[in-house]
Enzyme design. Structure first.
Site, PDB file in Angstrom:
ATOM      1  CB  ILE A 149       7.138   5.995   2.560  1.00 14.38           C
ATOM      2  CG1 ILE A 149       6.866   7.389   1.972  1.00 14.38           C
ATOM      3  CG2 ILE A 149       6.229   5.721   3.742  1.00 14.38           C
ATOM      4  CD1 ILE A 149       5.525   7.571   1.312  1.00 14.38           C
ATOM      5  NE  ARG A 229      -1.165   7.154  -4.974  1.00 12.46           N
ATOM      6  CZ  ARG A 229      -0.889   8.050  -4.023  1.00 12.46           C
ATOM      7  NH1 ARG A 229      -1.244   7.830  -2.775  1.00 12.46           N
ATOM      8  NH2 ARG A 229      -0.279   9.177  -4.311  1.00 12.46           N
ATOM      9  CD  GLU A 258      -8.514   6.934  -1.468  1.00 12.31           C
ATOM     10  OE1 GLU A 258      -8.295   8.130  -1.731  1.00 12.31           O
ATOM     11  OE2 GLU A 258      -7.644   6.154  -1.081  1.00 12.31           O
ATOM     12  CG  HIS A 276      -5.500   9.246   0.476  1.00 11.66           C
ATOM     13  ND1 HIS A 276      -5.667   8.749  -0.784  1.00 11.66           N
ATOM     14  CD2 HIS A 276      -4.168   9.535   0.570  1.00 11.66           C
ATOM     15  CE1 HIS A 276      -4.511   8.734  -1.424  1.00 11.66           C
ATOM     16  NE2 HIS A 276      -3.591   9.201  -0.614  1.00 11.66           N
ATOM     17  N   GLY A 278      -2.474  10.285   5.042  1.00 17.14           N
ATOM     18  CA  GLY A 278      -1.080   9.924   5.316  1.00 17.14           C
ATOM     19  C   GLY A 278      -0.115  11.084   5.124  1.00 17.14           C
TER      20      GLY A 278
HETATM   21  P1  NAD Z   1       9.427   5.234  -3.728  1.00 17.03           P
HETATM   22  O1  NAD Z   1       9.401   5.303  -5.202  1.00 17.03           O
HETATM   23  O2  NAD Z   1      10.492   5.976  -2.988  1.00 17.03           O
HETATM   24  O3  NAD Z   1       9.494   3.695  -3.279  1.00 17.03           O
HETATM   25  C1  NAD Z   1       8.722   2.674  -3.871  1.00 17.03           C
HETATM   26  C2  NAD Z   1       9.494   1.376  -3.654  1.00 17.03           C
HETATM   27  O4  NAD Z   1       8.711   0.276  -4.108  1.00 17.03           O
HETATM   28  C3  NAD Z   1      10.802   1.338  -4.448  1.00 17.03           C
HETATM   29  O5  NAD Z   1      11.876   1.035  -3.578  1.00 17.03           O
HETATM   30  C4  NAD Z   1      10.595   0.225  -5.471  1.00 17.03           C
HETATM   31  O6  NAD Z   1      11.807  -0.460  -5.739  1.00 17.03           O
HETATM   32  C5  NAD Z   1       9.592  -0.652  -4.756  1.00 17.03           C
HETATM   33  N1  NAD Z   1       8.801  -1.507  -5.632  1.00 17.03           N
HETATM   34  C6  NAD Z   1       8.266  -1.212  -6.851  1.00 17.03           C
HETATM   35  N2  NAD Z   1       7.575  -2.278  -7.317  1.00 17.03           N
HETATM   36  C7  NAD Z   1       7.665  -3.243  -6.364  1.00 17.03           C
HETATM   37  C8  NAD Z   1       7.143  -4.565  -6.257  1.00 17.03           C
HETATM   38  N3  NAD Z   1       6.392  -5.101  -7.224  1.00 17.03           N
HETATM   39  N4  NAD Z   1       7.419  -5.278  -5.142  1.00 17.03           N
HETATM   40  C9  NAD Z   1       8.184  -4.755  -4.141  1.00 17.03           C
HETATM   41  N5  NAD Z   1       8.718  -3.500  -4.199  1.00 17.03           N
HETATM   42  C10 NAD Z   1       8.450  -2.764  -5.293  1.00 17.03           C
HETATM   43  O7  NAD Z   1       7.976   5.686  -3.228  1.00 17.03           O
HETATM   44  P2  NAD Z   1       7.569   6.349  -1.820  1.00 17.03           P
HETATM   45  O8  NAD Z   1       7.722   7.812  -1.917  1.00 17.03           O
HETATM   46  O9  NAD Z   1       8.216   5.602  -0.710  1.00 17.03           O
HETATM   47  O10 NAD Z   1       5.992   6.044  -1.831  1.00 17.03           O
HETATM   48  C11 NAD Z   1       5.501   4.748  -1.514  1.00 17.03           C
HETATM   49  C12 NAD Z   1       4.000   4.702  -1.688  1.00 17.03           C
HETATM   50  O11 NAD Z   1       3.367   5.629  -0.796  1.00 17.03           O
HETATM   51  C13 NAD Z   1       3.517   5.094  -3.098  1.00 17.03           C
HETATM   52  O12 NAD Z   1       2.442   4.255  -3.456  1.00 17.03           O
HETATM   53  C14 NAD Z   1       2.998   6.509  -2.899  1.00 17.03           C
HETATM   54  O13 NAD Z   1       2.037   6.851  -3.875  1.00 17.03           O
HETATM   55  C15 NAD Z   1       2.389   6.372  -1.522  1.00 17.03           C
HETATM   56  N6  NAD Z   1       2.110   7.631  -0.834  1.00 17.03           N
HETATM   57  C16 NAD Z   1       0.968   7.691  -0.072  1.00 17.03           C
HETATM   58  C17 NAD Z   1       0.638   8.857   0.593  1.00 17.03           C
HETATM   59  C18 NAD Z   1      -0.618   8.928   1.419  1.00 17.03           C
HETATM   60  O14 NAD Z   1      -1.202   9.998   1.518  1.00 17.03           O
HETATM   61  N7  NAD Z   1      -1.048   7.850   2.048  1.00 17.03           N
HETATM   62  C19 NAD Z   1       1.469   9.982   0.455  1.00 17.03           C
HETATM   63  C20 NAD Z   1       2.656   9.888  -0.283  1.00 17.03           C
HETATM   64  C21 NAD Z   1       2.968   8.698  -0.930  1.00 17.03           C
END
Ligand code: NAD
Length: 523
Positions: A149, A229, A258, A276, A278
């Site tokens: 994302i 999250r 939530e 929520h 997204g």
């Molecule tokens: P992803 O696993 O592709 O990417 C997560 C990134 O965070 C990775 O590149 C990782 O290296 C990095 N990371 C991990 N720990 C870190 C830290 N301490 N500091 C900096 N970077 C760090 O995940 P994604 O699919 O891109 O999802 C990202 C977030 O979006 C997640 O929390 C996911 O649950 C959330 N999400 C939210 C919704 C919503 O409805 N709002 C929907 C889908 C996903």
């Protein structure tokens, strides 16, 4: 072939499956009916309504794949499926664009005060002067977490002529450069970004990682967005920062609790809130259905799927041979991820001695990758997808055979190259897993509990100073050992302690002139 669609999914996914299987759509199926009929099916597709329990899995007879048309698999007993050799797949990439677009919506709403202006107009007002906004063009975006994302948000913000800074200790400069972003440390990001957008998973490391200290580092007009999250931002501190105009605004799609009933944040005009949503678009649901339908097609026609979350058990003979190394790999992986500094570039695993002749050693490599990557990624990393996940993240994985076994029958050597350090550890699994070499220094370390690992100059007084410092903070030493190559040179000390060492104590240790580094590893 017969496929059961047990929850409502987009028609396009169903159509995709019709060429290769009899598709039965029964989206009101009860748990009892599911147990009674599951034996007829080769595959099942669910969203979140249907629970694929152990009972369902045990009642299946020819099931090959369970598909979750979405991301989370809380409603599938993945362990039971793995035991029965049934693959579980999901569609983690289906929501990335949708969430990135939502983030842009929240960002534009903040920059141009759209949601609050909308409310005002609907109340019959016409307050043109109250809603002075700011342009995005020429501003700096700071992305925390450049995964699926985060990278989509970066691309979209570049189209708005924004400069992109990123903090993600687990991606390489190369990956960031390809996305036109510059890797910076957290503090630089907080100080320089006009907009900060969070895209990390919620882990013990990220929980409340944006709090008062970080808000104080931010620009006065900075906006922060969390569409990842709830719980990553400390909401009480955010409230204070917004209320006292320490920062410009915030956009939240997710909350620690939530719905956030009674949260004082909801009273603030400089907060944009969404419930929520997204990931909630028709396209994301359509894509999830198509992605999992394609995965089922692959499995039922003998090809390998992409998003497998588990691993069917391997043949008993191979399992018996390599099983004694499972725990060692898990411990080595845990050790390495806690000692890495910055982006991981390469992991080399070398199998030495008798073990080098065993089959399926890649399974052990996958096991260590799973331990290293799972704490930092949102998607579950497992034995099936570990290599692919590492490759996607720009981590080179090298497997080798033959190295010095130091008198043991078999030994595993792992070298992890990160941007800030190189760590080489060697482990054995005799009666129990042990680490026998750290960065070239011979040790004999049990892989459990809390370990303080320090590198220092081998001169009188340093060992005592470390012991005294731990004592001052009430940290009891259970065991201590040192390894050195030559008197007076660099040495390594491994101290087994009864509790973990707080960051502040580590910083104090590192202030000693002759201590080069100190890290804590909790195994
Ligand atoms: P992803 O696993 O592709 O990417 C997560 C990134 O965070 C990775 O590149 C990782 O290296 C990095 N990371 C991990 N720990 C870190 C830290 N301490 N500091 C900096 N970077 C760090 O995940 P994604 O699919 O891109 O999802 C990202 C977030 O979006 C997640 O929390 C996911 O649950 C959330 N999400 C939210 C919704 C919503 O409805 N709002 C929907 C889908 C996903």
């Amino acid at each position: 072939m017969k496929v059961l669609i047990a929850d409502q999914i987009n028609e396009k996914g169903i159509d995709e499956l019709k060429d290769i299987a009899d598709v039965v759509v029964q989206t009101d199926i009860t748990p009892e009916e599911l147990v009674d009929s599951i034996a007829d099916y080769d595959a099942i597709v669910v969203r979140s309504r249907t629970k694929v329990t152990r009972e369902v899995i045990e009642a299946s007879k020819k099931m090959k794949i369970i598909a979750r048309a979405g991301v989370g698999v809380d409603n599938v007993d993945v362990g039971a499926a793995t035991e029965k050799g049934i693959m579980v797949v999901n569609a983690p990439e289906s929501t990335s664009i949708t969430v990135a677009e939502h983030t842009m919506g929240v960002l534009l709403s903040l920059a141009r005060k759209i949601s609050i202006a909308d409310k005002s107009v609907k109340e019959g007002k016409w307050e043109k002067n109250k809603f002075m906004g700011s342009e995005l063009s020429g501003k700096t975006l700071g992305i925390i977490g450049m995964g699926r994302i985060g990278s989509q948000v970066a691309t979209r913000c570049q189209a708005f002529n924004m400069e992109v800074l990123v903090n993600d200790p687990y991606i390489t400069e190369d990956v960031a450069a390809k996305l036109g972003a510059k890797i910076v440390d957290r503090e630089t990001l907080f100080r320089e970004a006009d907009v900060i957008s969070i895209h990390v998973p919620l882990t013990p490391e990220t929980k409340h990682s944006i709090a008062q200290e970080q808000f104080q580092q931010m620009k006065e007009n900075a906006c922060i967005i969390n569409c990842a999250r709830g719980g990553i931002i400390n909401e009480e501190d955010l409230y204070q920062a917004l209320k006292n105009d320490e920062i410009g605004g915030a956009g939240l799609d997710v909350f620690e609790k939530e719905p956030p009933v009674g949260s004082p944040l909801l009273e603030l005009d400089n907060l944009v809130a969404t419930p929520h949503i997204g990931a909630s678009t028709r396209e994301a649901q359509r894509d999830a259905a198509i992605i999992v339908a394609k995965e089922i097609k692959k499995v039922l026609t003998g090809e390998s799927p992409k998003n497998v979350l588990n691993m069917p058990v391997m043949d008993p003979e191979t399992l018996l041979l390599i099983k004694p190394y499972f725990e060692l790999m898990a411990k080595l992986g845990k050790f390495l991820i806690q000692t890495a500094k910055g982006n991981i570039n390469e992991i080399q695993v070398t199998y030495c001695g008798e073990l080098a002749e065993y089959p399926k050693l890649d399974m052990l490599t996958r096991m260590i990758l799973q331990e290293i990557l799972n704490p930092i990624l949102t998607e579950p990393v497992n034995l099936v997808n570990a290599m692919a996940v590492a490759e996607n993240r720009g981590i080179t994985v090298v497997e080798g055979k033959r190295c010095e076994v130091h008198g043991h029958d078999s030994l595993i050597r792992v070298e992890m190259k990160s941007e800030g350090n190189n760590i080489v550890i060697e482990g054995v699994s005799n009666k129990e897993p042990k680490i026998v070499v750290i960065n070239g220094y011979k040790v004999d370390v049990e892989t459990e509990g809390h370990l303080l690992i320090s590198s220092y100059q081998d001169i009188p007084g340093v060992i005592g100073a470390i012991g005294t410092k731990l004592g001052e903070h009430g940290i009891n030493i259970a065991k201590m050992q040192v390894g050195r190559k030559a008197p007076g040179g660099e040495a390594v000390m491994v101290v087994k302690i009864d509790q973990t060492v707080p960051e502040i104590v580590l910083d104090e240790l590192k202030e000693f002139e002759h201590i080069y580094d100190a890290v804590v590893v909790n195994l």
